[in-house]
Motif scaffolding. Structure first.
Motif, PDB file in Angstrom:
ATOM      1  N   ASP A  41     -19.520  -5.747 -89.147  1.00 35.90           N
ATOM      2  CA  ASP A  41     -19.710  -7.071 -88.542  1.00 35.90           C
ATOM      3  C   ASP A  41     -18.347  -7.522 -88.011  1.00 35.90           C
ATOM      4  OD1 ASP A  41     -22.310  -6.975 -89.544  1.00 35.90           O
ATOM      5  OD2 ASP A  41     -21.711  -7.928 -91.421  1.00 35.90           O
ATOM      6  N   LEU A  42     -18.265  -7.723 -86.700  1.00 38.66           N
ATOM      7  CA  LEU A  42     -16.982  -8.003 -86.066  1.00 38.66           C
ATOM      8  C   LEU A  42     -17.025  -9.318 -85.292  1.00 38.66           C
ATOM      9  CD1 LEU A  42     -14.127  -7.040 -85.260  1.00 38.66           C
ATOM     10  CD2 LEU A  42     -15.187  -5.704 -83.432  1.00 38.66           C
ATOM     11  N   GLY A  43     -16.127 -10.222 -85.621  1.00 40.88           N
ATOM     12  CA  GLY A  43     -16.053 -11.500 -84.925  1.00 40.88           C
ATOM     13  C   GLY A  43     -14.668 -11.714 -84.339  1.00 40.88           C
ATOM     14  N   TYR A  44     -14.608 -12.307 -83.156  1.00 41.09           N
ATOM     15  CA  TYR A  44     -13.330 -12.648 -82.520  1.00 41.09           C
ATOM     16  C   TYR A  44     -13.176 -14.168 -82.519  1.00 41.09           C
ATOM     17  CZ  TYR A  44     -12.813  -7.820 -81.051  1.00 41.09           C
ATOM     18  OH  TYR A  44     -12.681  -6.454 -81.055  1.00 41.09           O
ATOM     19  N   TRP A  45     -12.023 -14.632 -83.008  1.00 41.16           N
ATOM     20  CA  TRP A  45     -11.792 -16.054 -83.215  1.00 41.16           C
ATOM     21  C   TRP A  45     -10.501 -16.493 -82.538  1.00 41.16           C
ATOM     22  CZ3 TRP A  45     -15.035 -18.818 -86.803  1.00 41.16           C
ATOM     23  CH2 TRP A  45     -15.963 -18.008 -87.479  1.00 41.16           C
ATOM     24  N   LEU A  46     -10.516 -17.666 -81.952  1.00 41.77           N
ATOM     25  CA  LEU A  46      -9.329 -18.266 -81.356  1.00 41.77           C
ATOM     26  C   LEU A  46      -8.678 -19.203 -82.362  1.00 41.77           C
ATOM     27  CD1 LEU A  46      -7.569 -18.970 -78.779  1.00 41.77           C
ATOM     28  CD2 LEU A  46      -9.110 -20.910 -78.502  1.00 41.77           C
ATOM     29  N   GLU A  47      -7.394 -18.987 -82.633  1.00 38.70           N
ATOM     30  CA  GLU A  47      -6.631 -19.938 -83.436  1.00 38.70           C
ATOM     31  C   GLU A  47      -6.173 -21.050 -82.504  1.00 38.70           C
ATOM     32  OE1 GLU A  47      -2.530 -20.230 -86.054  1.00 38.70           O
ATOM     33  OE2 GLU A  47      -3.472 -18.257 -85.782  1.00 38.70           O
ATOM     34  N   ARG A  48      -6.643 -22.241 -82.713  1.00 32.28           N
ATOM     35  CA  ARG A  48      -6.476 -23.325 -81.749  1.00 32.28           C
ATOM     36  C   ARG A  48      -5.012 -23.676 -81.493  1.00 32.28           C
ATOM     37  NH1 ARG A  48      -9.113 -28.571 -82.305  1.00 32.28           N
ATOM     38  NH2 ARG A  48      -8.577 -28.619 -80.086  1.00 32.28           N
ATOM     39  N   SER A  49      -4.185 -23.677 -82.505  1.00 30.02           N
ATOM     40  CA  SER A  49      -2.800 -24.108 -82.331  1.00 30.02           C
ATOM     41  C   SER A  49      -1.958 -23.079 -81.576  1.00 30.02           C
ATOM     42  CB  SER A  49      -2.162 -24.406 -83.692  1.00 30.02           C
ATOM     43  OG  SER A  49      -2.194 -23.248 -84.515  1.00 30.02           O
ATOM     44  N   SER A  50      -2.140 -21.798 -81.891  1.00 25.62           N
ATOM     45  CA  SER A  50      -1.296 -20.754 -81.298  1.00 25.62           C
ATOM     46  C   SER A  50      -1.930 -20.057 -80.106  1.00 25.62           C
ATOM     47  CB  SER A  50      -0.950 -19.705 -82.360  1.00 25.62           C
ATOM     48  OG  SER A  50      -2.122 -18.989 -82.754  1.00 25.62           O
ATOM     49  N   GLY A  51      -3.271 -20.100 -80.006  1.00 23.69           N
ATOM     50  CA  GLY A  51      -3.959 -19.391 -78.937  1.00 23.69           C
ATOM     51  C   GLY A  51      -4.173 -17.924 -79.238  1.00 23.69           C
ATOM     52  N   GLU A  52      -3.789 -17.459 -80.439  1.00 30.05           N
ATOM     53  CA  GLU A  52      -3.977 -16.057 -80.806  1.00 30.05           C
ATOM     54  C   GLU A  52      -5.468 -15.751 -81.001  1.00 30.05           C
ATOM     55  OE1 GLU A  52      -0.806 -14.443 -83.698  1.00 30.05           O
ATOM     56  OE2 GLU A  52      -0.809 -16.609 -84.041  1.00 30.05           O
ATOM     57  N   ILE A  53      -5.855 -14.541 -80.640  1.00 27.16           N
ATOM     58  CA  ILE A  53      -7.220 -14.075 -80.869  1.00 27.16           C
ATOM     59  C   ILE A  53      -7.206 -13.169 -82.100  1.00 27.16           C
ATOM     60  CG2 ILE A  53      -9.215 -12.864 -79.919  1.00 27.16           C
ATOM     61  CD1 ILE A  53      -8.531 -15.364 -78.389  1.00 27.16           C
ATOM     62  N   HIS A  54      -7.901 -13.590 -83.135  1.00 23.79           N
ATOM     63  CA  HIS A  54      -7.974 -12.823 -84.385  1.00 23.79           C
ATOM     64  C   HIS A  54      -9.339 -12.144 -84.529  1.00 23.79           C
ATOM     65  CE1 HIS A  54      -4.260 -14.727 -85.563  1.00 23.79           C
ATOM     66  NE2 HIS A  54      -4.797 -15.934 -85.616  1.00 23.79           N
ATOM     67  N   ARG A  55      -9.404 -11.237 -85.503  1.00 26.94           N
ATOM     68  CA  ARG A  55     -10.669 -10.565 -85.814  1.00 26.94           C
ATOM     69  C   ARG A  55     -11.050 -10.821 -87.267  1.00 26.94           C
ATOM     70  NH1 ARG A  55      -9.815  -4.397 -85.097  1.00 26.94           N
ATOM     71  NH2 ARG A  55      -7.790  -4.975 -85.961  1.00 26.94           N
ATOM     72  N   THR A  56     -12.337 -11.045 -87.494  1.00 32.01           N
ATOM     73  CA  THR A  56     -12.875 -10.962 -88.853  1.00 32.01           C
ATOM     74  C   THR A  56     -13.736  -9.710 -88.901  1.00 32.01           C
ATOM     75  OG1 THR A  56     -14.714 -12.412 -88.190  1.00 32.01           O
ATOM     76  CG2 THR A  56     -12.865 -13.425 -89.347  1.00 32.01           C
TER      77      THR A  56
END
Length: 479
Positions: free
Chosen positions: A293-308
């Motif tokens: 199960d793969l999710g892509y998330w935006l960290e609002r403050s930095s703009g980085e795209i993370h994965r869960t």
């Protein structure tokens, strides 16, 4: 009490059946009583079931970031359909009558409060949890076994290269599969999965020659793992502390499973972070023998795209909660970040949701890369490392979407540079075919989340559209 949304309730459910059954209880009017506490931190009620008496269910939000759902039914699912149904009824506008908190829940709350008070007292006194003792003697033996395993793996890889891929027959494939099993004995689960992937590619190559290209790339990856793994493990043996490498992904490649306390000790934790999920999909990873199960998330403050990332082994998949798409803003008190490059993996223990508003969506566009030349440079720098993620994801600004005479789509930046759009292998789900159904005005001067893929045979970079953001609108093509 926190703001409860249907998306948030879905995220609490162990599987899609629990969601369906919980909603079904509301539709069937199975609940005979709805109550809430005076401070609205507890929802509770009764639901008729197959038993002789009604089931007592509740949702306790005394600690909003870590709600507790309880029920007197015999179901092994946590939370069960009755507790979920209670929340769906609340979101649906059912009237909850104020009532005193039941005695049994008061007692349970009291126990929780005592545990929290003890933790707070220890923290105030500077008493930290005792770190787990590391058996250095056993760890040294494990590291030496891993080095032996890498030597065995290198001999196999070199023999395959000397013999040539075209000469590989059933006997050689059997030898590779035997080595796959042996890698587990050497504590090299990462190498085991990559070797299994090579075996799968070679079996496909016997029918379609194009898979030889991917097999060569896989051999390159395994050889890089051998070289970098040996260098790392040799240095680790020379270190009296046998310290973990928290600056690269080599530990995971060698099979280490990071614990949250280890990430925190390495300084890989952020506090009070807001995240928005931009894309989600699940797939079957035969090499890992797991569902992912793969999710892509935006960290609002930095703009980085993370994965869960959640791995569900075949044998245990029925007993594990499947992750799902999430459409609210997630407020995380402690965000743990894994070592890596772009799209680093993240985890959290507790979170509080809040509804996403147009301002939040509109603010995400500022994080899109306006120059494709710079974006491509970042991607190529990552792909130079064979052990990096082969399919990085990035937000880019789209001046317009164009289509050539052959019907192939491409996105264009302000400088006129193009990136070809294609459905790529990792997602196993097409999104390019959805573009004709999207209003034209949403495809110009917009921001797009794209996944990159480098096709060695063609020597070209392609991207697959995952999400489109225009103003206060977000269109998710993959969820």
């Amino acid at each position: 009490m926190i703001e409860i949304t249907e998306s948030y309730i879905d995220s609490l459910a162990p599987n899609s059946s629990a969601i369906k059954n919980g909603q079904g209880l509301v539709k069937k009017r199975s609940f005979v009583r709805f109550n809430r506490s005076q401070d609205a931190t507890l929802l509770f009620g009764e639901c008729s079931g197959s038993g002789s008496s009604n089931y007592q269910c509740s949702a306790d939000f005394i600690h909003p970031e870590n709600p507790v759902l309880r029920c007197s039914c015999p179901s092994r699912q946590l939370p069960c359909k009755h507790a979920l149904g209670l929340l769906y009824a609340y979101v649906g506008g059912a009237e909850f009558i104020e009532a005193e908190v039941p005695e049994d829940i008061l007692l349970k709350r009291e126990k929780v409060e005592k545990r929290e008070e003890k933790k707070s007292k220890q923290a105030a006194e500077g008493v930290e949890a005792k770190p787990k003792k590391v058996n250095k003697s056993a760890l040294k033996k494990k590291v030496q076994a891993q080095l032996d395993g890498l030597e065995l793996l290198e001999k196999l890889v070199l023999s395959l290269i000397r013999g040539g891929l075209a000469t590989i027959d059933k006997k050689v494939l059997k030898t590779i599969d035997e080595h796959v099993k042996q890698m587990g004995n050497y504590y090299l689960t990462g190498a085991q999965m990559e070797l299994r992937q090579l075996s799968l590619l070679l079996k496909q190559a016997s029918e379609r020659e194009e898979f030889y290209t991917y097999a060569v790339e896989q051999l390159t990856l395994i050889h890089a793992l051998v070289k970098k793994g040996r260098t790392h493990l040799t240095a680790k043996l020379a270190d009296p502390e046998l310290a973990l490498d928290h600056e690269s992904t080599i530990e995971e490649w060698l099979g280490h499973a990071w614990q949250l306390d280890q990430l925190k000790a390495c300084g890989l934790m952020k506090e009070q972070v807001e995240l928005v999920q931009l894309a989600y999909f699940s797939y079957d990873d035969q090499a890992r023998q797991e569902l992912v199960d793969l999710g892509y998330w935006l960290e609002r403050s930095s703009g980085e795209i993370h994965r869960t990332i959640q791995y569900r082994p075949y044998k245990a998949s029925k007993h594990m909660k499947e992750e799902d798409s999430y459409f609210d803003v997630v407020q995380v008190p402690a965000l743990y970040t894994y070592p890596g490059d772009m799209n680093r993996r993240v985890r959290w223990e507790n979170m509080t949701p809040r509804s996403i508003d147009p301002q939040v969506i509109a603010s995400m566009s500022k994080h899109g890369h306006s120059s494709y030349a710079e974006a491509i440079k970042l991607v190529k720098n990552q792909l130079k490392n064979p052990l990096s993620d082969r399919n990085p994801v990035m937000l880019v600004h789209v001046a317009e979407v164009v289509q050539n005479e052959q019907g192939q789509y491409a996105i264009v930046d302000q400088a006129g540079q193009q990136l070809a759009l294609e459905d790529i292998a990792p997602t196993n789900q097409g999104t390019v075919s959805l573009l004709p159904y999207i209003p034209a005005d949403q495809l110009s001067d917009a921001t797009m989340l794209v996944m990159f893929e480098h096709r060695i045979a063609e020597g070209k970079l392609y991207v697959q559209p995952l999400t489109i953001i225009k103003g206060a609108d977000m269109i998710r093509l993959l969820y």
